[in-house]
Design a protein around this motif. Structure first.
Motif, short mmCIF file in Angstrom:
data_model
loop_
_atom_site.label_atom_id
_atom_site.label_comp_id
_atom_site.label_asym_id
_atom_site.label_seq_id
_atom_site.Cartn_x
_atom_site.Cartn_y
_atom_site.Cartn_z
N GLN A 131 0.81 -1.22 0.00
CA GLN A 131 0.00 0.00 0.00
C GLN A 131 0.84 1.26 0.00
N SER A 132 2.04 1.15 -0.52
CA SER A 132 2.85 2.35 -0.60
C SER A 132 2.31 3.23 -1.72
N LYS A 133 2.65 4.47 -1.65
CA LYS A 133 2.06 5.42 -2.60
C LYS A 133 3.03 5.75 -3.73
N ASN A 134 3.53 4.73 -4.37
CA ASN A 134 4.42 5.00 -5.50
C ASN A 134 3.62 5.51 -6.69
N PRO A 135 4.15 6.50 -7.35
CA PRO A 135 3.40 7.01 -8.52
C PRO A 135 3.34 5.98 -9.64
N ILE A 136 2.17 5.83 -10.19
CA ILE A 136 1.95 4.86 -11.26
C ILE A 136 1.76 5.61 -12.57
N THR A 137 2.38 5.11 -13.62
CA THR A 137 2.15 5.67 -14.95
C THR A 137 1.66 4.56 -15.86
N ILE A 138 0.51 4.77 -16.43
CA ILE A 138 0.01 3.82 -17.43
C ILE A 138 0.24 4.44 -18.80
N MET A 139 0.90 3.71 -19.67
CA MET A 139 1.18 4.24 -21.01
C MET A 139 0.56 3.33 -22.06
N ILE A 140 -0.05 3.94 -23.04
CA ILE A 140 -0.65 3.19 -24.14
C ILE A 140 -0.05 3.74 -25.43
N ASP A 141 0.61 2.88 -26.20
CA ASP A 141 1.46 3.47 -27.24
C ASP A 141 0.70 3.85 -28.50
N ASP A 142 -0.43 3.26 -28.75
CA ASP A 142 -1.17 3.76 -29.90
C ASP A 142 -2.64 3.39 -29.73
N ILE A 143 -3.40 4.33 -29.24
CA ILE A 143 -4.78 4.01 -28.90
C ILE A 143 -5.62 3.82 -30.16
N SER A 144 -5.17 4.37 -31.28
CA SER A 144 -5.95 4.19 -32.50
C SER A 144 -5.98 2.73 -32.91
N LEU A 145 -4.95 1.99 -32.51
CA LEU A 145 -4.94 0.57 -32.83
C LEU A 145 -5.91 -0.21 -31.95
N MET A 146 -6.15 0.32 -30.76
CA MET A 146 -7.17 -0.31 -29.93
C MET A 146 -8.54 -0.10 -30.56
N GLU A 147 -8.70 1.04 -31.17
CA GLU A 147 -9.94 1.30 -31.90
C GLU A 147 -10.09 0.31 -33.05
N VAL A 148 -8.97 0.03 -33.72
CA VAL A 148 -9.02 -0.95 -34.81
C VAL A 148 -9.38 -2.32 -34.26
N ALA A 149 -8.75 -2.67 -33.15
CA ALA A 149 -9.04 -3.97 -32.54
C ALA A 149 -10.51 -4.06 -32.15
N ALA A 150 -11.08 -2.93 -31.76
CA ALA A 150 -12.49 -2.91 -31.35
C ALA A 150 -13.42 -2.68 -32.54
N HIS A 151 -12.88 -2.78 -33.72
CA HIS A 151 -13.66 -2.59 -34.94
C HIS A 151 -14.43 -1.27 -34.93
N GLY A 152 -13.77 -0.24 -34.52
CA GLY A 152 -14.34 1.09 -34.64
C GLY A 152 -15.26 1.50 -33.51
N SER A 153 -15.41 0.64 -32.55
CA SER A 153 -16.30 1.03 -31.46
C SER A 153 -15.53 1.84 -30.43
N SER A 154 -15.55 3.15 -30.61
CA SER A 154 -14.70 3.97 -29.74
C SER A 154 -15.25 4.03 -28.33
N ASN A 155 -16.49 3.62 -28.13
CA ASN A 155 -17.02 3.62 -26.77
C ASN A 155 -16.28 2.64 -25.88
N HIS A 156 -15.98 1.48 -26.44
CA HIS A 156 -15.22 0.51 -25.65
C HIS A 156 -13.86 1.09 -25.27
N VAL A 157 -13.25 1.76 -26.25
CA VAL A 157 -11.92 2.32 -26.00
C VAL A 157 -12.01 3.40 -24.93
N LEU A 158 -13.03 4.24 -25.04
CA LEU A 158 -13.18 5.31 -24.06
C LEU A 158 -13.44 4.76 -22.67
#
Lengths: 260, 404
Positions: A131-158
């Motif tokens: 439970q230490s409070k180390n800062p966390i960074t989440i990085m996503i390198d290309d979110i447009s590809l997640m959109e492709v994976a979701a077949h254009g459903s940007s709601n899932h991505v959002l």
């Protein structure tokens, strides 16, 4: 460290006195076909990992494999393999996300949920066991590809982005996302990038030079920092504009015309 | 412009010419020495293919034919056009996805595709070819044959004469293209890429003796089946440490052609490309996909371009463009323009900035394909030509599966 004194860090507010960024920041990097903005991602990854041995990075890779980042970050002076062994870097290879099924639509929702579950579990068990409070960074390198994976459903991505955002609300945490601006420039209506610009605290745009390609100036960066609180306590938006030149082991930032 | 031998070797010719001139045709030392003399002139060309990569390829690696090591742990295969290899700093990196944007009204992308496929077959590399026509195997009959260049043929021309004419102007045209990485590894180079004679078809035994898979895109209304084919093809090319295995090539022609039933399934197509990219990346293969951006909506066209590691566009030049003819030298020899939008930067964050990104495609002696930097004609030198910046957006929706 000299890399704390460049223009990008300044614009991001990294070298303010506390050096701990305000909580729950969302950083959006936008680029185009002509100018890749991935070097900003590398820079932020290195910064997050070198933060006094406490920062933790969760990297969701949709565009490039680990070996690619390993080589690049090694040249920047950061050993990803060692960081991974030290449980400071958690690398999620999602290159095949949403690939191997016939009709993606439904299944991808499950896959994104599963990915989120993995991220959440990692944060709860491996990264912050005590439970230490180390800062966390989440990085996503290309979110447009997640959109492709979701077949254009940007709601899932959002949805996915919002969930990730809730994980990075602590002090010093941030969510860093790369997207391509030019994909959406011909679209109207609420596109993914508009939604992301809305939730982002810092938008970094990498653009080609208007005057064309040059070998000593690779492009220009525009940094819009929405979350600056000045001495009087009021919230201001700060906009910076400068040129950059990408090298193997560093990136040079300079104001237009100031490069000798 | 009649020349003794095909042009892609022309740059080398000059230094050889000097070697002969000094009466030391056999002395390799002198030649290398001269090659280095030229280096300062080319130093400004490109930082990437400098001495580093040369040394690597020089060290006698045990490597498959037609494969070359480059910087950043990247391995190259040839595009089949020696000039394009030089422009791209060595060729197409293994594990990368190359996209060629077609001119919707001209078949210039086929020139690139043919040479790419032929080069692979010459090196005995497995090939997967997919095309929108019913009988894709027929395309193999149009592949060009390599010109067997003999080293001993070189000294036959008279160096003196051409030399004098050359240097006077357009110095760069003949010396500038970053030749240094190939200069003193001619044995390597000979094996690595060939010149192709577009008029002579590839020998039959090369077509039959090889591992060639042909698919018609029309037979695959469901792209996941095609994806399956690709993954079976790539399964034999897994990159497993050794790296001595042969490289594979995937060529997909006119991927978004309207007479294929999936041309209206934009998300399916892009998801196929993305899957292909992720399968290619850990394998010893290169995929070349040609597509016509005018058939896609602008947003998907951009998405496709983002997926490409190397992005090239080709376009025809109009027959009677008087203004352009006035601006450019050698206009009458050009068959088209090639524009390099993006050069693959794998394992590095430094973008490759080319000194020139638009090149003219010429047919040397109506046989071999050469690329040259555009040169402005000396007369009426108006400043700069921004002619070829916006590529191939002619707005036509005609299928581009024409043939020469």
């Amino acid at each position: 460290m000299d890399n704390h004194s460049n223009l990008l860090d300044e614009a991001l507010g990294f070298n303010s006195k506390a050096r701990v960024s305000p909580s729950g920041r969302v950083v959006l990097i936008e680029d185009s076909v002509e100018t890749s903005g991935s070097f900003v991602l590398h820079h932020l990854m290195k910064h997050a990992l070198s933060l006094n041995c406490s920062g933790i990075v969760l990297f969701v890779a949709l565009a490039q494999p680990f070996s690619h980042y390993d080589r690049i970050l090694r040249k920047l002076g950061c050993n990803l393999v060692a960081q991974r062994d030290n449980n400071r870097l958690f690398f999620f290879d999602m290159l095949k996300l949403g690939c191997l099924d016939g009709d993606g639509g439904k299944i991808i929702e499950g896959q994104l949920l599963e990915l989120y579950g993995k991220i959440q579990k990692t944060i709860e068990t491996d990264a912050l066991p005590d439970q230490s409070k180390n800062p966390i960074t989440i990085m996503i390198d290309d979110i447009s590809l997640m959109e492709v994976a979701a077949h254009g459903s940007s709601n899932h991505v959002l949805d996915f982005l919002h969930y990730c955002h809730t994980l990075t609300l602590g002090p010093g945490c941030s969510l860093v996302v790369l997207n391509h601006e030019d994909i959406y420039s011909s679209l109207t209506g609420p596109t993914l990038i508009l939604e992301m610009e809305y939730i982002a605290d810092i938008v970094i745009k990498a653009e080609p030079l208007a005057t064309g390609l040059a070998s000593d100036v690779h492009g220009q960066l525009m940094v819009v920092n929405k979350g600056i609180i000045d001495e009087n306590g009021t919230l201001r938006t700060k906009l910076r504009n400068f040129h950059f030149k990408v090298k193997e082991n560093s990136v040079e930032y300079f104001y237009p015309g100031s490069q000798s | 412009m009649t020349r003794g031998i095909p042009l892609p070797r022309g740059m080398r010719r000059s230094s050889e010419g000097w070697a002969i001139h000094y009466g030391a045709a056999g002395s390799l030392k002198l030649e290398i020495c001269l090659a280095y003399c030229f280096l300062p002139d080319m130093a400004s060309m490109k930082g990437k293919t400098s001495s580093f990569s040369r040394n690597l390829s020089g060290a006698s690696f045990v490597q498959a034919p037609g494969v070359k090591h480059g910087p950043n742990g990247v391995t190259f295969v040839s595009s089949g056009i020696p000039d394009l290899d030089k422009i791209l700093g060595g060729g197409f990196p293994l594990g990368s996805l190359v996209m060629v944007m077609e001119d919707a009204e001209a078949p210039h992308h086929l020139l690139l595709l043919r040479n790419f496929m032929s080069q692979g077959l010459v090196h005995n590399q497995p090939l997967l070819y997919a095309s929108p026509v019913r009988d894709p195997r027929g395309f193999l009959g149009t592949l060009p044959s390599p010109i067997l260049s003999k080293e001993d043929k070189v000294p036959q021309y008279d160096p003196e004469q051409e030399k004098g004419l050359r240097i006077a102007w357009q110095y760069k045209k003949y010396f500038g293209e970053n030749k240094q990485s190939f200069e003193n590894h001619r044995e390597n180079r000979q094996e690595y890429n060939n010149d192709f004679d577009l008029r002579k078809p590839l020998e039959r035994q090369l077509l039959s003796g090889n591992h060639i898979d042909c698919f018609s895109l029309q037979d695959y209304p469901n792209l996941s089946d095609l994806q399956e084919c690709c993954s079976i093809f790539l399964a034999q090319l897994e990159r497993n440490g050794g790296g001595s295995k042969s490289a594979g090539r995937i060529a997909i022609q006119s991927f978004c052609a309207p007479h294929c039933s999936h041309s209206n399934m934009e998300w399916d197509m892009i998801s196929f490309i993305r899957s292909l990219k992720s399968m290619i990346r850990p394998s010893n293969a290169v995929a070349v996909i040609t597509f016509s951006p005018s058939l896609l909506s602008p947003t998907f066209s951009k998405r496709w371009q983002h997926l490409a590691d190397t992005l090239i566009s080709v376009r025809a030049i109009p027959d009677e463009d008087k203004e352009l003819a006035k601006l450019l030298t050698g206009y009458q020899d050009m068959v088209g323009l090639l524009h390099v939008h993006k050069v693959a930067s794998i394992n590095t964050q430094v973008p490759v900035i080319l000194e020139a990104s638009t090149f003219s495609i010429k047919l040397q002696k109506r046989r071999t394909l050469v690329l040259e930097r555009l040169n402005q004609a000396p007369v009426d030198g108006s400043s700069g030509n921004s002619y070829a910046t916006s590529a191939s957006c002619s707005g036509s929706s005609k299928a581009a599966s024409l043939d020469f």
